[in-house]
Design an enzyme around this catalytic site. Sequence first.
Site, PDB file in Angstrom:
ATOM      1  N   GLU A  34       0.836  -1.201   0.000  1.00 28.08           N
ATOM      2  CA  GLU A  34       0.000   0.000   0.000  1.00 28.08           C
ATOM      3  C   GLU A  34       0.871   1.251   0.000  1.00 28.08           C
ATOM      4  O   GLU A  34       1.740   1.408   0.861  1.00 28.08           O
ATOM      5  CB  GLU A  34      -0.914   0.024   1.234  1.00 28.08           C
ATOM      6  CG  GLU A  34      -1.903  -1.131   1.297  1.00 28.08           C
ATOM      7  CD  GLU A  34      -2.842  -1.016   2.500  1.00 28.08           C
ATOM      8  OE1 GLU A  34      -2.638  -0.087   3.315  1.00 28.08           O
ATOM      9  OE2 GLU A  34      -3.756  -1.834   2.618  1.00 28.08           O
ATOM     10  N   CYS A  35       0.653   2.135  -0.950  1.00 31.19           N
ATOM     11  CA  CYS A  35       1.302   3.444  -1.022  1.00 31.19           C
ATOM     12  C   CYS A  35       2.820   3.288  -0.954  1.00 31.19           C
ATOM     13  O   CYS A  35       3.446   2.868  -1.913  1.00 31.19           O
ATOM     14  CB  CYS A  35       0.762   4.373   0.055  1.00 31.19           C
ATOM     15  SG  CYS A  35       1.002   6.128  -0.336  1.00 31.19           S
ATOM     16  N   GLY A  36       3.452   3.599   0.178  1.00 27.73           N
ATOM     17  CA  GLY A  36       4.889   3.441   0.283  1.00 27.73           C
ATOM     18  C   GLY A  36       5.329   2.019   0.024  1.00 27.73           C
ATOM     19  O   GLY A  36       6.408   1.786  -0.549  1.00 27.73           O
ATOM     20  N   MET A  65       5.420   1.580  -3.661  1.00 27.27           N
ATOM     21  CA  MET A  65       6.605   2.234  -4.193  1.00 27.27           C
ATOM     22  C   MET A  65       7.837   1.345  -4.035  1.00 27.27           C
ATOM     23  O   MET A  65       8.686   1.267  -4.925  1.00 27.27           O
ATOM     24  CB  MET A  65       6.813   3.583  -3.487  1.00 27.27           C
ATOM     25  CG  MET A  65       5.729   4.606  -3.814  1.00 27.27           C
ATOM     26  SD  MET A  65       5.602   5.959  -2.602  1.00 27.27           S
ATOM     27  CE  MET A  65       7.236   6.679  -2.718  1.00 27.27           C
ATOM     28  N   GLY A 116      -0.824  -1.020  -4.725  1.00 26.47           N
ATOM     29  CA  GLY A 116      -1.242   0.252  -5.297  1.00 26.47           C
ATOM     30  C   GLY A 116      -1.176   1.335  -4.240  1.00 26.47           C
ATOM     31  O   GLY A 116      -0.833   1.082  -3.076  1.00 26.47           O
TER      32      GLY A 116
END
Length: 471
Positions: free
Chosen positions: A341-343, A346, A439
Amino acid sequence: MSQADYPRVMIAAPKSGSGKTSLVCGLLKLLMKTGKRPVSFKCGPDYIDPMFHRRVLGIPSWNLDTFFTDGETVCSLMAAHAGEISVIEGVMGFFDGLGGTSLRASSYEVAAATETPVILVVDVKGMSRSVVPLLKGFAGYGDRKLLRGVILNRVSPMLYPAMKAMIEAETDLAVLGYLPVTPHADWGSRHLGLVQADEITDFRDKIEALSCELEKTLDLEALLAIAAGAPDLPAKTADSRKDVSAGLRPDEMQPPLPVRIGVARDEAFTFYYEENLSMLEALGAELVPFSPLRDKAIPDVDGLLFGGGYPELHASALEANESMRRSVREAALADMPILGECGGFMYLEDSLTLEGRCYQMAGVLTGGTEMKERLVRFGYVTLTAATDEALYLPKGESIRAHEFHYFDSTDNGSAFTAVKPSGRASWPCMRVFRQVLAGYPHLYYASNPAFAANFVAACRRRKESRTEVIH
């Protein structure tokens, strides 16, 4: 604990930046010093404020959010985790909800759903008599009249008595005290709001200073009386982990084989809803923390969870840990269930570009992420599985989430469709690779417990398949 035994109070404010978090942290510390056993909650989807609460209390802080779940579930979450006294920190301004124009998902709606009395903390620096019409407006607005008192922030000890007398003469609100300007107890901020509690080296000293000020300036007995006067919770006090088996096949609901899920948890990955972790444990998962920054490889687990955080602040160290990146990549290629999730998303991509430099990440997903000049996405979304290959939810089913990021990816995926609460904006999102789903959205499992159940079931199937191979 019966329903009548849930003393609780919400600390809200007219606007962001009024000092809610400082006041709540000081109050929690003061309650502990007086022998109370407080627990804390945060309205809305925020991660950072609960980390401040947790560092003060040494126990988790929980989110209450009426967009993610209905009012009954919010009450159940509170009942499941309530203590001797529950302190809820509001979000934004008291009446600020979805889209800035609705009461939905506001602190007011959470207070109404849980029938929690509200104390308004008001930053009165630069104000005097103007605070009276402000408070009259807040006290009279909305169908539910929930305000019981006020605490004045950034007021001088000399001015406070006159302001208290003026407010109490012209409103029905009790003025419970004040907090003077305390520069020695201030902390900084960055693009997602406050810095994280663990980054403040003298955090304990700052909290001690706040609690000492409040010990002198706050009528704690009056606040406790307001909390004790809270009515019975209006909904059933069912455990927050109810219905966690929803969506499982009958064969998956047999006595489960224990599974271990590795949870990335260090300075780079810190954003987790405690309710999500609690739900995974209720489903039979043992959560195993590990550090992508310092550990050489993932632990012996059946699945992986990479939460959000600030990987960009630690990009060089994440890149330098080649053995961890390789370990994560090999796990993905071996069909280990992985959520990012998010970080975390990434980190799972090939690269992260920051200020013109490209850092190598885990390389599970092709493509890269780069910081943009402005906020890319912000706010609540509902994610609906757009394909049968979406993983962990069948096509057409939905889960609610929140986004807040300045980075964007070269490939955000299309396994799910994100829709804003207004319905006026939508976009594809979420990448799928083998058993990896990742994502930018931060998912809230209680909005569709089947998602968590299906993820844990996938981890269990992988454990079973590995066990069969060994034997």
